[in-house]
Design a protein around this motif. Structure first.
Motif, short mmCIF file in Angstrom:
data_model
loop_
_atom_site.label_atom_id
_atom_site.label_comp_id
_atom_site.label_asym_id
_atom_site.label_seq_id
_atom_site.Cartn_x
_atom_site.Cartn_y
_atom_site.Cartn_z
N SER A 474 0.28 7.85 -6.03
CA SER A 474 0.87 6.65 -6.61
C SER A 474 1.97 6.16 -5.70
O SER A 474 2.57 6.93 -4.94
CB SER A 474 1.46 6.97 -8.00
N SER A 475 2.24 4.85 -5.78
CA SER A 475 3.34 4.31 -4.99
C SER A 475 4.68 4.90 -5.42
O SER A 475 5.66 4.83 -4.68
CB SER A 475 3.38 2.79 -5.13
N GLY A 500 3.26 6.86 -1.54
CA GLY A 500 2.35 5.79 -1.92
C GLY A 500 1.03 5.83 -1.19
O GLY A 500 0.78 6.66 -0.32
N ASN A 501 0.15 4.89 -1.59
CA ASN A 501 -1.18 4.82 -0.99
C ASN A 501 -1.69 3.40 -0.87
O ASN A 501 -2.88 3.19 -0.64
CB ASN A 501 -2.17 5.67 -1.79
N ALA A 502 -0.80 2.42 -1.05
CA ALA A 502 -1.17 1.02 -0.88
C ALA A 502 -2.35 0.63 -1.75
O ALA A 502 -3.22 -0.13 -1.35
CB ALA A 502 -1.45 0.71 0.59
N GLY A 503 -2.41 1.18 -2.97
CA GLY A 503 -3.41 0.73 -3.92
C GLY A 503 -4.72 1.49 -3.89
O GLY A 503 -5.68 1.08 -4.51
N ALA A 630 7.32 -2.55 8.75
CA ALA A 630 7.45 -3.78 7.97
C ALA A 630 7.36 -3.41 6.50
O ALA A 630 6.83 -2.35 6.14
CB ALA A 630 6.36 -4.77 8.35
N TYR A 631 7.88 -4.28 5.65
CA TYR A 631 7.89 -3.95 4.23
C TYR A 631 6.48 -3.71 3.72
O TYR A 631 5.54 -4.44 4.03
CB TYR A 631 8.52 -5.07 3.41
N THR A 632 6.33 -2.70 2.89
CA THR A 632 5.07 -2.41 2.22
C THR A 632 5.40 -1.66 0.94
O THR A 632 6.57 -1.36 0.67
CB THR A 632 4.14 -1.57 3.11
N ASP A 633 4.40 -1.36 0.15
CA ASP A 633 4.68 -0.66 -1.10
C ASP A 633 4.57 0.85 -0.93
O ASP A 633 4.39 1.57 -1.89
CB ASP A 633 3.73 -1.14 -2.22
N TRP A 634 4.63 1.33 0.25
CA TRP A 634 4.65 2.77 0.49
C TRP A 634 5.62 3.06 1.61
O TRP A 634 5.94 2.20 2.42
CB TRP A 634 3.25 3.30 0.82
N GLY A 635 6.12 4.27 1.68
CA GLY A 635 7.11 4.62 2.69
C GLY A 635 6.78 5.94 3.36
O GLY A 635 5.65 6.40 3.35
N GLY A 636 7.79 6.55 3.93
CA GLY A 636 7.62 7.82 4.62
C GLY A 636 8.19 7.76 6.01
O GLY A 636 9.03 6.91 6.33
N THR A 637 7.73 8.65 6.87
CA THR A 637 8.24 8.74 8.23
C THR A 637 7.34 7.98 9.20
O THR A 637 6.14 7.85 8.98
CB THR A 637 8.34 10.20 8.69
N ARG A 638 7.94 7.49 10.27
CA ARG A 638 7.22 6.87 11.37
C ARG A 638 7.74 7.47 12.67
O ARG A 638 8.87 7.98 12.73
CB ARG A 638 7.44 5.35 11.39
N ALA A 639 6.94 7.37 13.73
CA ALA A 639 7.36 7.87 15.04
C ALA A 639 6.69 7.03 16.12
O ALA A 639 5.56 6.55 15.94
CB ALA A 639 6.99 9.34 15.20
#
Length: 681
Positions: A474-475, A500-503, A630-639
Motif C-alpha cells: 500500500s502507499s 508504496g507501489n504506485a497503484g 519527482a513527486y509520486t505517491d511512493w517513496g524510499g531511497t534513491r541512488a
C-alpha cells in the motif's frame, strides 16, 4: 674505492644493478669509515672468514658506497650512511662515542609506516612498503611490511605461551595447533611506551647468545651484541608462523619484526642459520629511492553523454548506449557493477537491466529497474564473486515488457574491484535471485542471503551497499532497512527503503549505502536487516550486497564515505546549494577515475522535482546533473553514481549540491556520500 660521498642518483643506478629478492647484491663495497669497518667486523668478519657458521648481521659486503642523507640534527643537516643487505649504518659520531658512534636506523618502522625519519622529530610521508619481509621477492602470498603493520597493535601472548599463530599476506591470523610441535614460546615480554610485545624463544636465545666476534684485531668468544636489543631494537610485532616461498620452495617460517630488523626462524635450516636477519637493508633503499609508488586500477566508470532521453519498445536484450567499459583486473577477485539512470516506462511496463562481463551475465541475471514513468533515478548493483585477472569487457543491457516503451535519460556505469592487497582495501559481495520474500513483522529480522564476512586492517572503514527490487502492498506501507556490523549500528541507523507501489504490484530498484568506521583488525560480520509496517506487507525480489573496505588513511585511496542520520531537510531554492554534510575529500594518483555515489531517503512536493549534481574541486562531474526524484505517491531511497576521469594526483574535494523547481521544494533525510578512486600502492 674512493671514500667520497655518492649522490642519490648514483645510488639509484647501483640499485638497478642489484639482484632482487633474497640474494646479496652484485656490486660490493668496503665499509666506508673506520667506525663502520669496526662495526661490521665485530659480528660479520668471523662469518666472512669462515671462522664460524651463523647468520650475517650486516652482510658479506656493503651494497653502496658512503652516501649523504638528510638528518636535521647532524652537522650541516646531512649525515653519512651506508647500506648493507641487513641494515643501514649511520654516522652518529657527532654526539656519541663507540660503540654508539655507529647506529642502524629504525628501517623496519619506516617500511611499515611509510614515515621516513629525517631528524629526531622530523618525518616525511611515503607509501608503506609492499616488499616481502622474508623469502623470495616474487612470493605473492608471503607477509609484507604492510602486512606486519596490520598486526602491529596485536596484544602480546601470555608469558611462556606456545606460539601457534599463522599469518597470511592479507593480515589474517589464526591458530594452527599442529605448530605446537615446533616448541616455540613467548620468551620475553617488552612493555615500554607505545610497545607491548613478546619476543619468541628462538629470537630471544639468539639475541642473548655468545660466539666468536672480532675485537681489537683478534677473535674473541663473547656476547654477540652489546645488549639484546642493540642490533634489533624493540619488537614492533608479535611472532607469527607463515608459509612462504624460499628458493622456490614453500616452507613454514617464524617471523618477527623489530624496530631495526626482522628476524626469521626456519627449523629445518642448518645450525647457525636457523635464525636469520631479513634483508631490510636491500628492501629499504629500493623502497625509498627506487621507482615511484605503483598504482592499480580498481575503479572504472563511464557516463553516457547528456541529451534527449533514449527509448526502447522491444522485449529483447540490447546494449544501453554509452554504458560499455573495458577494464583490466589487477588480480582475480570479486567485482560490483552498478547501473544508474533516470528511467521510466509507459503504462506499468517493466524495464529490466542486466550487466554482462565478456558476454556472460553477472548476478542476478537481470533486475527490474522500474515499472513506472520517469520520476527520478534508479540504481542496481550486480556482482560477480570471481573475475580473473586481466582484461574484460563490461556492458549494460536493457529490455522492456512487450507492448510498452522504456526511456532513459542521464545514466552511468561504474565498476569496482578489490585491490590485490588488503592494506589498500577489500570487497565482498552477496546476491539472491528467485521467488520474492515478504515481511509483515514490525521487529527487525535478517534479510535472507544478505550477510557477509570481511577481513580488514586496524582502523578500517566500510561502505555497505544494498540494492533490491522492492515495494510495499500500500502507499501507506513502509519498508525499513538497516545494516549491522558485528551486531552494532552503522550510519545511518536505518532508512525507509521503500514505500508504496504506485497503484499495483510494481517492482522498483531501491539502493542505500551505510557506513561503519574505525573497525579493529580482523574478520567482521555484516548483516542486512528489515522490518515491515503492519498491517501492510513489504516485498523484496532480486537483491545484492556489496561491502567495500578501506584503510583509515585517505592517502591509501579506495573509498571515502560520509553518512548522516538526519531529520528531513528541505530546499526550495532554484539555485545550486550544498547538501548539508555531503562534502568529503579523497586522495588519488594521477590519471585516476573517481566514482561518486549519493544515496538517501528523498521526496519532493506535489509537482516538484529534486535535481542533484556532484562537484569535484568546484567542477561538475558527469553527468552534469540528474533529476534525482519527482513527486509520486511512493517513496524510499534513491541512488546515483557520478563519474570523473583523468583526475590529477593529490587531494580533491567532492561536494554534492541540489535545487528544486521554482515555488516547490525537495526534501532529503538520511543520506550517504561514497567516493571511490584508485588506491595507491
Amino acid at each position: 674505492m674512493s671514500q667520497r660521498v655518492l649522490s642519490i642518483t648514483v645510488l639509484v643506478v647501483l640499485l638497478s644493478l642489484s639482484v632482487a629478492g633474497t640474494g646479496s647484491s652484485v656490486l660490493a663495497f668496503s665499509p666506508a669509515t673506520a667506525p663502520f669497518e669496526r662495526t661490521w667486523a665485530r659480528t660479520d668478519k668471523p662469518v666472512a672468514d669462515m671462522a664460524v657458521s651463523r647468520t650475517w648481521m650486516w652482510g658479506p659486503e656493503a651494497n653502496t658506497g658512503p652516501m649523504s642523507e638528510p638528518y636535521v640534527e647532524s652537522p650541516g643537516g646531512q649525515r653519512i650512511v651506508q647500506y648493507f643487505d641487513k641494515s643501514r649504518m649511520e654516522d652518529n659520531s657527532y654526539r656519541a662515542t663507540a660503540p654508539w658512534d655507529v647506529t642502524n636506523g629504525l628501517l623496519v618502522v619506516e617500511l611499515m609506516t611509510g614515515q621516513v625519519q629525517i631528524g629526531d622529530n622530523q618525518f616525511q610521508s611515503h607509501i608503506p612498503s609492499q616488499a616481502n619481509v622474508g623469502g623470495d621477492a616474487n612470493d605473492p602470498t608471503g607477509p609484507s611490511y604492510t602486512t606486519m603493520a596490520m598486526v602491529r597493535q596485536a596484544a602480546p601472548l601470555p608469558d611462556g605461551a606456545t606460539i601457534i599463530w599463522r599469518l597470511n599476506r592479507n593480515g589474517g591470523v589464526w591458530n594452527d595447533p599442529a605448530l605446537a610441535a615446533m616448541g616455540v614460546t613467548a620468551a620475553h615480554r617488552v612493555n615500554v611506551p607505545n610497545l607491548n610485545h613478546q619476543v619468541a624463544s628462538p629470537f630471544w636465545a639468539f639475541m642473548n647468545s655468545s660466539g666468536l666476534v672480532w675485537e681489537n684485531g683478534q677473535l674473541k668468544n663473547t656476547s654477540l651484541f652489546e645488549s639484546p636489543f642493540y642490533a634489533t631494537g624493540y619488537p614492533v610485532t608479535e611472532a607469527y608462523w607463515a608459509n612462504i616461498k624460499v628458493g622456490g620452495v614453500y616452507k613454514d617460517v617464524l617471523m618477527q619484526c623489530f624496530e631495526r630488523r626482522c628476524l626469521t626462524y626456519t627449523p629445518g635450516n642448518p645450525a647457525g642459520w636457523q635464525v636469520e636477519a631479513g634483508n631490510v637493508g636491500q628492501h629499504y633503499p629500493a623502497w625509498r629511492y627506487g621507482a615511484q609508488p605503483t598504482t592499480e586500477e580498481t575503479v572504472w566508470a563511464v557516463a553516457a553523454p547528456s541529451g534527449p532521453p533514449i527509448t526502447k519498445s522491444t522485449s529483447s536484450w540490447e546494449s544501453i548506449p554509452g554504458l560499455q567499459k573495458t577494464i583490466h583486473m589487477p588480480a582475480t577477485g570479486p567485482v560490483a557493477i552498478t547501473i544508474s539512470a533516470e528511467a521510466g516506462t509507459s503504462g506499468g511496463g517493466r524495464l529490466h537491466v542486466r550487466a554482462l562481463v565478456d558476454g556472460g551475465a553477472a548476478n542476478p541475471s537481470d533486475a527490474i529497474l522500474t515499472a513506472y514513468q520517469i520520476v527520478g533515478v534508479h540504481s542496481f548493483t550486480f556482482v560477480l564473486d570471481t573475475v580473473t585477472a586481466g582484461t574484460h569487457v563490461v556492458e549494460a543491457q536493457w529490455l522492456v515488457d512487450s507492448g510498452h516503451t522504456a526511456s532513459m535519460g542521464d545514466r552511468s556505469l561504474s565498476i569496482a574491484a578489490a585491490p590485490s592487497n588488503l592494506a589498500t582495501g577489500g570487497l565482498v559481495t552477496r546476491w539472491a535471485h528467485g521467488a520474492a520474500i515478504s515481511n509483515t513483522s514490525n521487529s527487525w529480522t535478517p534479510v535472507p542471503d544478505m550477510s557477509a564476512s570481511i577481513t580488514t586492517v586496524n582502523g578500517a572503514n566500510l561502505a555497505i551497499s544494498v540494492t533490491a527490487e522492492s515495494f510495499t502492498s500500500s502507499s501507506m506501507g513502509r519498508m525499513w532497512v538497516r545494516a549491522r556490523v558485528d551486531g552494532q549500528p552503522t550510519t545511518p541507523d536505518d532508512v525507509v527503503f521503500a514505500q508504496g507501489n504506485a497503484g499495483g504490484t510494481q517492482w522498483r530498484s531501491h539502493s542505500m549505502t551505510f557506513s561503519a568506521k574505525g573497525l579493529s583488525a580482523g574478520s567482521h560480520n555484516v548483516q542486512i536487516e528489515w522490518l515491515g509496517d503492519p498491517p501492510y506487507t513489504a516485498y523484496m525480489g532480486d537483491r545484492t550486497l556489496a561491502v567495500h573496505a578501506s584503510p583509515a588513511s585517505a592517502s591509501a585511496g579506495v573509498l571515502t564515505t560520509t553518512s548522516v542520520t538526519s531529520s528531513w531537510i528541505n530546499t526550495g531554492s532554484t539555485s545550486w546549494a550544498t547538501i548539508p554534510n555531503m562534502t568529503a575529500s579523497i586522495v588519488t594518483p594521477a590519471g585516476s577515475t573517481v566514482a561518486i555515489r549519493l544515496s538517501g531517503e528523498v521526496d519532493a512536493s506535489i509537482g516538484g522535482r529534486m535535481f542533484v549534481r556532484a562537484l569535484v574541486d568546484g567542477q561538475p562531474a558527469s553527468p552534469s546533473d540528474v533529476m534525482f526524484v519527482a513527486y509520486t505517491d511512493w517513496g524510499g531511497t534513491r541512488a546515483f553514481t557520478f563519474t570523473v576521469t583523468n583526475v590529477t594526483a593529490g587531494t580533491h574535494t567532492v561536494e554534492m549540491q541540489w535545487h528544486a523547481d521554482a515555488g516547490l521544494y525537495a526534501t532529503i533525510g538520511d543520506r550517504t556520500l561514497t567516493i571511490m578512486g584508485w588506491p595507491t600502492h
